[in-house]
Design a protein around this motif. Structure first.
Motif, PDB file in Angstrom:
ATOM      1  N   UNK A  42       0.830  -1.203   0.000  1.00 62.74           N
ATOM      2  CA  UNK A  42       0.000   0.000   0.000  1.00 62.74           C
ATOM      3  C   UNK A  42       0.861   1.249   0.000  1.00 62.74           C
ATOM      4  N   UNK A  43       1.860   1.241   0.869  1.00 63.29           N
ATOM      5  CA  UNK A  43       2.723   2.421   0.943  1.00 63.29           C
ATOM      6  C   UNK A  43       3.423   2.658  -0.383  1.00 63.29           C
ATOM      7  N   UNK A  44       3.871   1.563  -0.993  1.00 61.58           N
ATOM      8  CA  UNK A  44       4.548   1.679  -2.287  1.00 61.58           C
ATOM      9  C   UNK A  44       3.626   2.301  -3.327  1.00 61.58           C
ATOM     10  N   UNK A  45       2.378   1.828  -3.377  1.00 68.02           N
ATOM     11  CA  UNK A  45       1.458   2.329  -4.397  1.00 68.02           C
ATOM     12  C   UNK A  45       1.147   3.809  -4.194  1.00 68.02           C
ATOM     13  N   UNK A  46       0.987   4.204  -2.940  1.00 72.67           N
ATOM     14  CA  UNK A  46       0.701   5.623  -2.690  1.00 72.67           C
ATOM     15  C   UNK A  46       1.863   6.483  -3.154  1.00 72.67           C
ATOM     16  N   UNK A  47       3.077   6.071  -2.755  1.00 75.64           N
ATOM     17  CA  UNK A  47       4.258   6.844  -3.167  1.00 75.64           C
ATOM     18  C   UNK A  47       4.377   6.868  -4.682  1.00 75.64           C
ATOM     19  N   UNK A  48       4.160   5.732  -5.315  1.00 79.14           N
ATOM     20  CA  UNK A  48       4.297   5.651  -6.766  1.00 79.14           C
ATOM     21  C   UNK A  48       3.293   6.574  -7.449  1.00 79.14           C
ATOM     22  N   UNK A  49       2.044   6.550  -6.944  1.00 79.68           N
ATOM     23  CA  UNK A  49       1.028   7.404  -7.552  1.00 79.68           C
ATOM     24  C   UNK A  49       1.445   8.865  -7.472  1.00 79.68           C
ATOM     25  N   UNK A  50       1.934   9.258  -6.304  1.00 80.51           N
ATOM     26  CA  UNK A  50       2.359  10.645  -6.149  1.00 80.51           C
ATOM     27  C   UNK A  50       3.534  10.947  -7.076  1.00 80.51           C
ATOM     28  N   UNK A  51       4.472  10.008  -7.189  1.00 80.35           N
ATOM     29  CA  UNK A  51       5.627  10.238  -8.051  1.00 80.35           C
ATOM     30  C   UNK A  51       5.196  10.426  -9.503  1.00 80.35           C
ATOM     31  N   UNK A  52       4.345   9.523  -9.985  1.00 78.15           N
ATOM     32  CA  UNK A  52       3.943   9.604 -11.386  1.00 78.15           C
ATOM     33  C   UNK A  52       3.242  10.934 -11.665  1.00 78.15           C
ATOM     34  N   UNK A  53       2.317  11.308 -10.769  1.00 75.99           N
ATOM     35  CA  UNK A  53       1.609  12.567 -10.969  1.00 75.99           C
ATOM     36  C   UNK A  53       2.583  13.743 -10.971  1.00 75.99           C
ATOM     37  N   UNK A  54       3.455  13.780  -9.963  1.00 77.39           N
ATOM     38  CA  UNK A  54       4.354  14.921  -9.830  1.00 77.39           C
ATOM     39  C   UNK A  54       5.401  14.951 -10.934  1.00 77.39           C
ATOM     40  N   UNK A  55       5.820  13.773 -11.395  1.00 75.16           N
ATOM     41  CA  UNK A  55       6.778  13.749 -12.493  1.00 75.16           C
ATOM     42  C   UNK A  55       6.131  14.329 -13.746  1.00 75.16           C
ATOM     43  N   UNK A  56       4.857  13.984 -13.944  1.00 78.32           N
ATOM     44  CA  UNK A  56       4.120  14.532 -15.085  1.00 78.32           C
ATOM     45  C   UNK A  56       4.025  16.050 -14.995  1.00 78.32           C
ATOM     46  N   UNK A  57       3.664  16.552 -13.813  1.00 75.05           N
ATOM     47  CA  UNK A  57       3.564  18.000 -13.641  1.00 75.05           C
ATOM     48  C   UNK A  57       4.919  18.663 -13.868  1.00 75.05           C
ATOM     49  N   UNK A  58       5.963  18.023 -13.353  1.00 76.80           N
ATOM     50  CA  UNK A  58       7.301  18.600 -13.507  1.00 76.80           C
ATOM     51  C   UNK A  58       7.684  18.640 -14.978  1.00 76.80           C
ATOM     52  N   UNK A  59       7.402  17.571 -15.696  1.00 77.76           N
ATOM     53  CA  UNK A  59       7.741  17.531 -17.115  1.00 77.76           C
ATOM     54  C   UNK A  59       6.999  18.640 -17.865  1.00 77.76           C
ATOM     55  N   UNK A  60       5.733  18.853 -17.504  1.00 83.17           N
ATOM     56  CA  UNK A  60       5.000  19.942 -18.125  1.00 83.17           C
ATOM     57  C   UNK A  60       5.632  21.288 -17.844  1.00 83.17           C
ATOM     58  N   UNK A  61       6.036  21.465 -16.585  1.00 82.44           N
ATOM     59  CA  UNK A  61       6.654  22.736 -16.211  1.00 82.44           C
ATOM     60  C   UNK A  61       7.922  22.988 -17.010  1.00 82.44           C
ATOM     61  N   UNK A  62       8.761  21.960 -17.135  1.00 81.42           N
ATOM     62  CA  UNK A  62      10.064  22.229 -17.750  1.00 81.42           C
ATOM     63  C   UNK A  62       9.985  22.364 -19.256  1.00 81.42           C
ATOM     64  N   UNK A  63       8.940  21.847 -19.890  1.00 78.95           N
ATOM     65  CA  UNK A  63       8.882  22.024 -21.335  1.00 78.95           C
ATOM     66  C   UNK A  63       8.094  23.273 -21.717  1.00 78.95           C
ATOM     67  N   UNK A  64       7.571  23.956 -20.725  1.00 82.99           N
ATOM     68  CA  UNK A  64       6.777  25.145 -21.000  1.00 82.99           C
ATOM     69  C   UNK A  64       7.636  26.387 -20.843  1.00 82.99           C
ATOM     70  N   UNK A  65       6.994  27.528 -20.889  1.00 83.12           N
ATOM     71  CA  UNK A  65       7.694  28.791 -20.760  1.00 83.12           C
ATOM     72  C   UNK A  65       8.405  28.911 -19.412  1.00 83.12           C
ATOM     73  N   UNK A  66       7.801  28.335 -18.363  1.00 86.69           N
ATOM     74  CA  UNK A  66       8.446  28.350 -17.050  1.00 86.69           C
ATOM     75  C   UNK A  66       9.812  27.687 -17.131  1.00 86.69           C
ATOM     76  N   UNK A  67       9.836  26.509 -17.728  1.00 88.73           N
ATOM     77  CA  UNK A  67      11.090  25.776 -17.851  1.00 88.73           C
ATOM     78  C   UNK A  67      12.104  26.529 -18.678  1.00 88.73           C
ATOM     79  N   UNK A  68      11.652  27.149 -19.750  1.00 92.27           N
ATOM     80  CA  UNK A  68      12.583  27.910 -20.585  1.00 92.27           C
ATOM     81  C   UNK A  68      13.169  29.064 -19.813  1.00 92.27           C
ATOM     82  N   UNK A  69      12.320  29.705 -19.005  1.00 95.14           N
ATOM     83  CA  UNK A  69      12.826  30.799 -18.173  1.00 95.14           C
ATOM     84  C   UNK A  69      13.920  30.315 -17.247  1.00 95.14           C
ATOM     85  N   UNK A  70      13.697  29.139 -16.629  1.00 91.61           N
ATOM     86  CA  UNK A  70      14.708  28.592 -15.735  1.00 91.61           C
ATOM     87  C   UNK A  70      16.008  28.319 -16.479  1.00 91.61           C
ATOM     88  N   UNK A  71      15.874  27.669 -17.619  1.00 88.82           N
ATOM     89  CA  UNK A  71      17.088  27.307 -18.358  1.00 88.82           C
ATOM     90  C   UNK A  71      17.812  28.546 -18.873  1.00 88.82           C
TER      91      UNK A  71
END
Lengths: 358, 272, 311
Positions: free
Chosen positions: A184-213
C-alpha cells in the motif's frame, strides 16, 4: 528498425511538443508505468519493497525537485535535506493537530510550508552565485536541523526527540503506522511520483522551464530579453522545495515511520545531489534513474560479499563499500558526465538504427 | 551597392522621432565611457553607430536596453522621458537586442532559444504550465506558429532542435537575431551582427536586416565595423570616438568627413 | 519582551559585565579562527590554481594526520615520520591528478566538485582500513597549557598554531605572486585550454598544487589533531572551513585568514554569550549565517575576484 521516427510525421505543433513525440516511447513508458503499478506489488517481496522500491520512488521525487532547482534553473543547492525535513515536520504537526483531515491533504499542504522556507532561503540567490550559493544553502540546511532539534514544539515535546508517524488511513486502507502494508505504501508513493513527475515535465517544457534554463545558461541575457531573474529563481526554489517537502513527508510517514532530525542531515543533501548528477542534470527521467542507481548500488555492494561467500567483517565490508561507492562515482563521472539520461539517449539513438551499425 | 540595398533605398518614408538621446554621459569609475552624446532615431530608420574599439558603442547600446542608467542626460523613448529603464522594462517597451559575443542560451535548442524571445507575450502562469492541457498548450502552440514564421524567414529550419552551443558562429548569430525578432520589437539594437562572417553570410544577414526593416517597419540601430555594410544599408551614421560623437549624417557625407577619416576610417595610400 | 532580552540585552549586558572574559573569548575565537583558516587555505590553493572546489580537503587533513600518527605509533621518529607523510601526500596528489583530474579536464565545475566528493568517500574508507577508527593522540612537542596574561587566559598551543599558520600563509603568498610557478598556477585556474596552448603543463601544475595543498592539510591536521586527537570527526572540520572560505573569497589567501578570524571570533562570541539564551549549539549554523550576511554585500567574498560579466 522497429524504433524509428521515419514514417511517423508530426503534422501539428501540438504533436511536436508532446512529451514523447516518438510513438514507441509512449508505449514503452505506458508499459513500464503499468508494470510498476500492477505487476510489481504482486511479485515483489517485503524486502524489495521496503529496502529498494519505496526509497527509490521517494528519492526520485526529491531528485526531481533538486533537478528543477539545480539542473534546470542552475542554482546549486545543498539544502535538500533541510527542505525535506520541513515537509516531514509540517505534516507531523498538521496531522497531530488535525487528525480527522486526510493525511494526503496534510502531505500536500506541508509542501507549501517547504516552498515558503525555500523562497526565504532562495533570496540570497539573487546576488550570490555558483559555489558561494551552494555553501550559503548549507546555512539553510544546518539552521533547519538546529531548529527542528532545539524547539520541542516541533516534535510535540517528545522526550527522546523523535517523531513517529501516527496510523492514518486513506480511503479506508491504513497507510501509515505499523499496520500499513508495504504494498500500500509503495502504491501511494508511486502514484504521487507519477503525478508529480508529469507535472514537472510539463513545467520544464513550458515557458516556465525555458525561463529557468535561460537563467541557468546566461542570466544577464535572460534579464535583457525580459525574463525576471528574482521571480524565476524564487519560483524554482519554491517548486523545488515543494517537491522535496512532499518527498520528506513521504520519507517520514510512508517509509521510515519514525525519524529524528539526523535523518535529514547533510548526507541526504549530498545523496540527492549525487542522484541528479549521475542521473543527469536537466532531465526528469534522469532524476528517476539516478535515484534508482544511488539506492541500489550500496545495497548491491553490501550484499556482494555474501553472494560471493567472502568472509570479511562487517566493519571492513562497510569501509570497502565506501571506497567502492566513491570510486564508482568518480568512474561514472569520467565515463558519462552527462549522466544516465544521456546514456539512455545514446541507447535510443543506437536503437533507431538497429540492426544496422550506422 | 548590393541589389537588396538598391531596391531598398529611396522607397522608404521615415516616421516621427522614436528615440532621442540628449547629452548623455556615463562613466565607470575613472573611465569616462560616454561624454555628452546626443542623437535621434526616427521610426523605420536604420542607424549605424561606428567608431574605433573602445569608443563606447556597446556601452551606448547597453544604455538603450536599460542595463545602465546615464550619469547625465536624458533618453526619450516613444515621446516619454525614461530616466532609468530596467532591462525588462526596456524589453517590455519593444526594445530588442543582439549582442557582440553571442548571448544565446547554449544548452537550449534553437527553437527554445527563439521561444524565450516570446516570453513577455506569454501570459499563462506556472500553474497553467504544470497542467499544460488547455490554456498553456493553446498559448504554446500559438506562439510556436509565430516563431516558425521567423524560423522560415531566417532559413534556419534544419537546426531547430540542435542545442545552439553546437552551432557554428554564423548560425548562432542568426539564431540570436531570430530570438530578438521573436519579441516583435519596435526598436532593434544589433551589436556587430556581421562579425566573423564571410561575404556570403554578410549578404544574407544584410538581406534579413533590410527585410525586417521593410516588412515589419522595425527601427534598427546597429553597431558595425564593416564599412561596406554600413554604406549599403544604413540611412544615417553616427560616429563615436573616445566616448564623444564626432559625426552624424547620411553615410556618404560621413565617409568623407575628415575628422572621421583621421579617427577611424583612414585613407588608402597609393603605392609610392 | 523575553525574546528581546534574550536577543540583545542579556548577552550585551553579560559582555559589559565581564570585559576580560569577553577578551578571552575573543582571543580564543581568533586562535580557533586561525585553525579554520589553515583548512580553508588548502581549499583556496586548489581552487585558485585548478578551479576545482576540493571537497576532499577535509578528509585529506584527516588522512595526513592519520598517516603521521600511524607512523609514529609504530615507532618511527618524528622527523622521519613527517618526511614520509609528506612523501605520501605527494604521491596521493600524483594519483589524484592521474586518476581523477586528467580524465575530467574541462568538464563542468560541478562535475569536478562531485568527483572530489567521490574522492572523499574513497579516502574515508581507505583511511579507516589502513589506520583503524579509534581516536589517536598526536603529540609533536608543542606545549598545551593555559597561561594567564594580564587576567586573560591564553592557550600556548593555539598561539603556536597561529604563528605557524602565519608563516605558512606568508610563504604561500610569496609563492603565488612572485614566482613563475605561481603565475602558471593562476593561468591554469583561469582557463585550462588557454594554459595548455601556451605550453603550461597541466599535469605538473596540478600535481604541485595538490601536493602543496596536501602539505597544508598535513599542517592543519597536526594542529587540529594535536588539539583534540586524531579522529574521524576531524574530516568534519571541512564543513567548518566552508563559511570561512566563502566569506573570504574562494580565490584569496588573505581572505582565508581574515575570513577565519571573523568566523572564529563571531562564532565563539555568539556561542558563549548568545548560546545560553537561545539553547546552545548555534555553532553549527552561525558561521554560515555570518558568511551569507557578508556575501549579500559582497557576493564574491571579501577578497574574492569580482565576477564581471560582459555582455
Amino acid at each position: 528498425m522497429l524504433y524509428r521516427e521515419s514514417g511517423h510525421f508530426r503534422t501539428t505543433y501540438r504533436a511536436d511538443q508532446a512529451i514523447f513525440p516518438i510513438v514507441q516511447d509512449r508505449w514503452v513508458v505506458a508499459a513500464v508505468v503499468a508494470f510498476a503499478f500492477v505487476v510489481v506489488p504482486v511479485i515483489a517481496d517485503e524486502y524489495w519493497l521496503q529496502a529498494i522500491l519505496i526509497p527509490t520512488v521517494i528519492f526520485a521525487l526529491a531528485a526531481i525537485g533538486l533537478n528543477i532547482l539545480t539542473g534546470y534553473a542552475g542554482q546549486l543547492s545543498l539544502g535538500t535535506g533541510g527542505f525535506m525535513a520541513v515537509g516531514a515536520y509540517a505534516t507531523y504537526k498538521l496531522t497531530t493537530f488535525l487528525p480527522e483531515v486526510n493525511i494526503l491533504v496534510h502531505i500536500l499542504v506541508s509542501g507549501v510550508f517547504a516552498a515558503a522556507v525555500g523562497i526565504l532561503f532562495g533570496i540570497p540567490s539573487l546576488r550570490i552565485k555558483g559555489f558561494y550559493l551552494a555553501v550559503a544553502t548549507l546555512a539553510a540546511q544546518f539552521f533547519l536541523m538546529w531548529i527542528f532539534n532545539r524547539v520541542p514544539w516541533f516534535y510535540n515535546y517528545n522526550p527522546n526527540g523523535t517523531i513517529t508517524a501516527p496510523p492514518r488511513t486513506l480511503f479506508g486502507i491504513v497507510v501509515t503506522g505499523p499496520q500499513a502494508s508495504a504494498e500500500v505504501r509503495y502504491l501511494v508513493c508511486l502514484a504521487i511520483l507519477v503525478l508529480f513527475a508529469y507535472l514537472a515535465k510539463n513545467l520544464v517544457r513550458s515557458n516556465t522551464g525555458r525561463g529557468w534554463m535561460a537563467i541557468r545558461d546566461m542570466d544577464v541575457a535572460a534579464e535583457i530579453i525580459g525574463i525576471r531573474p528574482l521571480r524565476t529563481k524564487l519560483l524554482a526554489f519554491a517548486i523545488s522545495s515543494y517537491y522535496c517537502g512532499v518527498a520528506g513527508a513521504l520519507y517520514m510517514f510512508l517509509y521510515l515511520q519514525s525519524v529524528e532530525t539526523l535523518a535529514f542531515g547533510i548526507d541526504v543533501s549530498f545523496l540527492v545531489l549525487f542522484m541528479i548528477i549521475i542521473g543527469g542534470l536537466g532531465s526528469i527521467m534522469g532524476s528517476i534513474l539516478g535515484a534508482a542507481f544511488i539506492v541500489v548500488v550500496p545495497i548491491l555492494l553490501t550484499n556482494i560479499p555474501q553472494l560471493l561467500a567472502i568472509p570479511i567483517s562487517v566493519e571492513l565490508a562497510k569501509h570497502i563499500e565506501r571506497m567502492i561507492f566513491g570510486g564508482l562515482i568518480i568512474f561514472f563521472l569520467i565515463v558519462e558526465p552527462l549522466g544516465l539520461a544521456r546514456l539512455w539517449q545514446i541507447v535510443k539513438e543506437k536503437l533507431r538504427l538497429w540492426p544496422f551499425p550506422y | 551597392m548590393t541589389e537588396a540595398a538598391a531596391a531598398h533605398a529611396g522607397a522608404k518614408k521615415l516616421g516621427a522621432v522614436l528615440l532621442e538621446v540628449e547629452n548623455v554621459s556615463l562613466s565607470f569609475g575613472a573611465v569616462q565611457a560616454l561624454t555628452d552624446v546626443g542623437f535621434a532615431i526616427r521610426e523605420r530608420e536604420i542607424l549605424a553607430i561606428i567608431g574605433p574599439n573602445g569608443a563606447g558603442k556597446t556601452t551606448m547600446l547597453n544604455l538603450l536596453s536599460g542595463w545602465y542608467g546615464p550619469d547625465k542626460g536624458t533618453i526619450t523613448y516613444q515621446g516619454i522621458r525614461r530616466p532609468r529603464m530596467r532591462p525588462h522594462e526596456a524589453a517590455a517597451l519593444g526594445i530588442g537586442r543582439t549582442f557582440q559575443n553571442v548571448a544565446l542560451f547554449k544548452r537550449m535548442s534553437t527553437l527554445d532559444n527563439i521561444m524565450t524571445g516570446r516570453n513577455l507575450k506569454m501570459k499563462a502562469s506556472f500553474l497553467d504550465h504544470a497542467l499544460y492541457w488547455g490554456r498553456a498548450e493553446a498559448e504554446e502552440t500559438r506562439h510556436r506558429a509565430q516563431v516558425e514564421r521567423i524560423i522560415d524567414f531566417l532559413e534556419i529550419e534544419a537546426i531547430r532542435k540542435v542545442p545552439v552551443g553546437r552551432l557554428p558562429y554564423g548560425l548562432q548569430k542568426r539564431v540570436e537575431l531570430a530570438r530578438a525578432l521573436a519579441a516583435e520589437p519596435t526598436l532593434l539594437l544589433l551589436d556587430e551582427p556581421m562579425a566573423g562572417m564571410n561575404s556570403e553570410e554578410k549578404e544574407d544577414m544584410c538581406r534579413y536586416v533590410l527585410d525586417v526593416n521593410d516588412e515589419f517597419g522595425t527601427t534598427i540601430c546597429l553597431i558595425e565595423h564593416d564599412m561596406g555594410v554600413v554604406m549599403d544599408i544604413s540611412d544615417r551614421v553616427v560616429v563615436l570616438d573616445y566616448g564623444r560623437k564626432i559625426a552624424d549624417g547620411p553615410p556618404e557625407r560621413v565617409r568623407k568627413d575628415p575628422t572621421v577619416i583621421s579617427a577611424y576610417l583612414g585613407v588608402t595610400h597609393s603605392p609610392a | 519582551m523575553e525574546i528581546l532580552t534574550a536577543a540583545f540585552l542579556g548577552p550585551i549586558a553579560d559582555m559589559i559585565a565581564e570585559p576580560l572574559f569577553l577578551l578571552e573569548v575573543m582571543i580564543g575565537g581568533v586562535l580557533t579562527g586561525v585553525m579554520y583558516s589553515l583548512v580553508a587555505l588548502g581549499f583556496v590553493l586548489i581552487f585558485k590554481a585548478s578551479g576545482v572546489f576540493n571537497f576532499a580537503q577535509g578528509i585529506m587533513v584527516l588522512f595526513a594526520a592519520l598517516t603521521l600518527v600511524g607512523l609514529m605509533e609504530r615507532g618511527v621518529p618524528i622527523w622521519l615520520a613527517l618526511a614520509i607523510t609528506i612523501a605520501v601526500m605527494v604521491v596521493l596528489a600524483m594519483a589524484i591528478e592521474r586518476i581523477v583530474l586528467r580524465p575530467l579536464v574541462n568538464q563542468a565545475d560541478i562535475t569536478l566538485f562531485m568527483a572530489t566528493i567521490g574522492l572523499t568517500f574513497f579516502l574515508e574508507g581507505f583511511g579507516e582500513i589502513l589506520w583503524g577508527s579509534n581516536v589517536k593522540k598526536l603529540d609533536i612537542g608543542i606545549p598545551d597549557r593555559s597561561v594567564d596574561v594580564g587576567g586573560v587566559l591564553i592557550n600556548t598551543f593555539d598561539v603556536n598554531a597561529a604563528v605557524i599558520a602565519a608563516v605558512l600563509v606568508a610563504v604561500l603568498a610569496v609563492l603565488f605572486q612572485r614566482t613563475k610557478i605561481g603565475r602558471a598556477l593562476r593561468a591554469v585556474a583561469d582557463d585550462h585550454q588557454a594554459a595548455l596552448s601556451v605550453g603550461i603543463s597541466l599535469t605538473s601544475i596540478w600535481v604541485i598544487v595538490w601536493a602543496v595543498a596536501g602539505i597544508v592539510a598535513l599542517v592543519a591536521g597536526i594542529m587540529w589533531g594535536g588539539k583534540s586527537g586524531v579522529q574521524f570527526s576531524l574530516s568534519l572540520i571541512a564543513l567548518k572551513a566552508l563559511p570561512v572560505l566563502i566569506l573570504g573569497g574562494l580565490t584569496s589567501v588573505p581572505g582565508a585568514i581574515v575570513g577565519g578570524l571573523i568566523i572564529g571570533v563571531g562564532e565563539k562570541v555568539a556561542e558563549v554569550f548568545w548560546g545560553p539564551y537561545i539553547g546552545g549549539a548555534i555553532e553549527n549554523w552561525f558561521a554560515y549565517v555570518i558568511a551569507v550576511a557578508f556575501l549579500w554585500f559582497r557576493p564574491q567574498g571579501l577578497f574574492g575576484e569580482r565576477i564581471i560579466e560582459r555582455v
